[in-house]
Design a protein around this motif. Structure first.
Motif, PDB file in Angstrom:
ATOM      1  N   GLY A  31       0.820  -1.215   0.000  1.00 51.76           N
ATOM      2  CA  GLY A  31       0.000   0.000   0.000  1.00 51.76           C
ATOM      3  C   GLY A  31       0.850   1.259   0.000  1.00 51.76           C
ATOM      4  O   GLY A  31       0.576   2.217  -0.732  1.00 51.76           O
ATOM      5  N   PHE A  32       1.903   1.258   0.802  1.00 50.22           N
ATOM      6  CA  PHE A  32       2.830   2.386   0.852  1.00 50.22           C
ATOM      7  C   PHE A  32       3.448   2.626  -0.531  1.00 50.22           C
ATOM      8  O   PHE A  32       3.533   3.763  -1.004  1.00 50.22           O
ATOM      9  N   LEU A  33       3.858   1.541  -1.191  1.00 45.50           N
ATOM     10  CA  LEU A  33       4.524   1.673  -2.484  1.00 45.50           C
ATOM     11  C   LEU A  33       3.562   2.013  -3.611  1.00 45.50           C
ATOM     12  O   LEU A  33       3.946   2.696  -4.561  1.00 45.50           O
ATOM     13  N   ARG A  36       3.343   5.670  -3.544  1.00 44.61           N
ATOM     14  CA  ARG A  36       4.577   6.314  -4.034  1.00 44.61           C
ATOM     15  C   ARG A  36       4.758   6.168  -5.542  1.00 44.61           C
ATOM     16  O   ARG A  36       5.208   7.089  -6.205  1.00 44.61           O
ATOM     17  N   THR A  37       4.440   4.989  -6.071  1.00 43.26           N
ATOM     18  CA  THR A  37       4.720   4.720  -7.484  1.00 43.26           C
ATOM     19  C   THR A  37       3.550   5.052  -8.405  1.00 43.26           C
ATOM     20  O   THR A  37       3.743   5.247  -9.599  1.00 43.26           O
ATOM     21  N   ASN A  39       1.575   2.951  -9.437  1.00 43.79           N
ATOM     22  CA  ASN A  39       1.559   1.855 -10.402  1.00 43.79           C
ATOM     23  C   ASN A  39       1.630   0.536  -9.624  1.00 43.79           C
ATOM     24  O   ASN A  39       2.625   0.263  -8.959  1.00 43.79           O
ATOM     25  N   GLU A  40       0.583  -0.272  -9.730  1.00 44.36           N
ATOM     26  CA  GLU A  40       0.524  -1.507  -8.952  1.00 44.36           C
ATOM     27  C   GLU A  40       1.608  -2.511  -9.333  1.00 44.36           C
ATOM     28  O   GLU A  40       2.141  -3.205  -8.470  1.00 44.36           O
ATOM     29  N   ASN A  41       1.930  -2.597 -10.620  1.00 43.78           N
ATOM     30  CA  ASN A  41       2.970  -3.543 -11.047  1.00 43.78           C
ATOM     31  C   ASN A  41       4.324  -3.154 -10.476  1.00 43.78           C
ATOM     32  O   ASN A  41       5.061  -4.012  -9.963  1.00 43.78           O
ATOM     33  N   ASP A  42       4.675  -1.870 -10.576  1.00 44.07           N
ATOM     34  CA  ASP A  42       5.937  -1.400 -10.006  1.00 44.07           C
ATOM     35  C   ASP A  42       5.939  -1.596  -8.498  1.00 44.07           C
ATOM     36  O   ASP A  42       6.935  -2.034  -7.913  1.00 44.07           O
ATOM     37  N   ALA A  43       4.816  -1.284  -7.862  1.00 41.98           N
ATOM     38  CA  ALA A  43       4.715  -1.429  -6.406  1.00 41.98           C
ATOM     39  C   ALA A  43       4.920  -2.883  -5.999  1.00 41.98           C
ATOM     40  O   ALA A  43       5.612  -3.176  -5.019  1.00 41.98           O
ATOM     41  N   GLU A  44       4.347  -3.800  -6.761  1.00 43.76           N
ATOM     42  CA  GLU A  44       4.492  -5.227  -6.446  1.00 43.76           C
ATOM     43  C   GLU A  44       5.948  -5.669  -6.588  1.00 43.76           C
ATOM     44  O   GLU A  44       6.482  -6.346  -5.713  1.00 43.76           O
ATOM     45  N   LYS A  76      11.082   2.374   1.063  1.00 41.61           N
ATOM     46  CA  LYS A  76      11.342   3.733   0.549  1.00 41.61           C
ATOM     47  C   LYS A  76      12.704   3.779  -0.153  1.00 41.61           C
ATOM     48  O   LYS A  76      12.820   4.291  -1.273  1.00 41.61           O
ATOM     49  N   ASN A  77      13.723   3.205   0.481  1.00 39.10           N
ATOM     50  CA  ASN A  77      15.057   3.212  -0.118  1.00 39.10           C
ATOM     51  C   ASN A  77      15.125   2.362  -1.383  1.00 39.10           C
ATOM     52  O   ASN A  77      15.798   2.719  -2.350  1.00 39.10           O
ATOM     53  N   THR A  78      14.410   1.247  -1.391  1.00 38.34           N
ATOM     54  CA  THR A  78      14.371   0.387  -2.577  1.00 38.34           C
ATOM     55  C   THR A  78      13.682   1.122  -3.730  1.00 38.34           C
ATOM     56  O   THR A  78      14.133   1.040  -4.878  1.00 38.34           O
ATOM     57  N   HIS A  79      12.615   1.854  -3.414  1.00 35.73           N
ATOM     58  CA  HIS A  79      11.931   2.646  -4.433  1.00 35.73           C
ATOM     59  C   HIS A  79      12.867   3.720  -4.986  1.00 35.73           C
ATOM     60  O   HIS A  79      12.954   3.918  -6.207  1.00 35.73           O
ATOM     61  N   LEU A  80      13.578   4.413  -4.104  1.00 38.43           N
ATOM     62  CA  LEU A  80      14.523   5.443  -4.561  1.00 38.43           C
ATOM     63  C   LEU A  80      15.621   4.832  -5.432  1.00 38.43           C
ATOM     64  O   LEU A  80      15.995   5.409  -6.455  1.00 38.43           O
ATOM     65  N   ASP A  81      16.098   3.650  -5.032  1.00 41.36           N
ATOM     66  CA  ASP A  81      17.097   2.947  -5.855  1.00 41.36           C
ATOM     67  C   ASP A  81      16.543   2.633  -7.234  1.00 41.36           C
ATOM     68  O   ASP A  81      17.238   2.769  -8.244  1.00 41.36           O
ATOM     69  N   SER A  82      15.286   2.199  -7.292  1.00 40.84           N
ATOM     70  CA  SER A  82      14.691   1.847  -8.590  1.00 40.84           C
ATOM     71  C   SER A  82      14.532   3.089  -9.465  1.00 40.84           C
ATOM     72  O   SER A  82      14.698   3.013 -10.680  1.00 40.84           O
ATOM     73  N   ILE A  83      14.238   4.223  -8.855  1.00 36.47           N
ATOM     74  CA  ILE A  83      14.136   5.475  -9.622  1.00 36.47           C
ATOM     75  C   ILE A  83      15.514   5.834 -10.180  1.00 36.47           C
ATOM     76  O   ILE A  83      15.632   6.197 -11.358  1.00 36.47           O
TER      77      ILE A  83
END
Length: 184
Positions: A31-33, A36-37, A39-44, A76-83
């Protein structure tokens, strides 16, 4: 199972404890991701990677902090890394027809593990797969040799789809490690 007990057992590499933590906190992290994203696929994908990192580093968890907060920080850090990765793998190209139009092309290159696995000849790869635990062998076989979808695998092994994704990620990482150490 109680949370502190699950964390302690997860630190001892207990699969049931990992599954308990995954099922308990999946919706919070996902839910948090999603927020942030957008996009459900990216969040998953990022949620799976978050749990993989968390389980890989579970021994670094300090019980003075809340486990959920620790997971969300990893997310959060994993999301930032992916960006950051996405920015590095995107390139802009202009066409001759329209110098002002910019196309963003995402690099679809396979992961390091995928490259390593694909470089092996089949006989060697099958020998390396046999070195995995039976449940990892099964998940690799179902996904890559029978080419089943995550949903089909989940039904076949009677497990939640989230568990299938985590198991497959672990199996791929372990197989890549086996291949890598054989060549070192």
């Amino acid at each position: 199972m109680e949370l502190n007990e699950a964390i302690t057992k997860a630190k001892e590499n207990n699969q049931i404890a990992f599954n308990f933590l995954l099922e308990t906190f999946w919706n919070d992290v996902f839910g948090f991701l999603v927020k942030r994203t957008q996009n459900e696929n990216d969040a998953e994908d990022i949620t799976i990677e978050t749990f993989f990192k968390a389980f890989d580093k579970i021994n670094s968890f300090d019980s003075k902090f809340k486990f959920k907060t620790w997971l969300i920080t990893i997310a959060k850090n994993t999301h930032l890394d992916s960006i950051r990765k996405q920015k590095n793998t995107l390139s802009n190209q202009t066409t001759e027809e329209d110098e002002k139009r910019v196309y963003w092309i995402r690099d679809q290159a396979p992961s390091v593990e995928d490259k390593l696995i694909n470089e092996q000849n089949l006989a060697e790869l099958l020998k390396d797969i046999k070195k995995l635990k039976p449940h990892h062998q099964e998940i690799i076989q179902l996904r890559y040799f029978q080419e089943l979808s995550y949903l089909e695998i989940a039904k076949k092994i009677d497990a939640p789809i989230n568990n299938v994704k985590i198991k497959l990620l672990r199996a791929k990482k372990l197989l890549a490690w086996i291949i890598r150490t054989k060549h070192d």
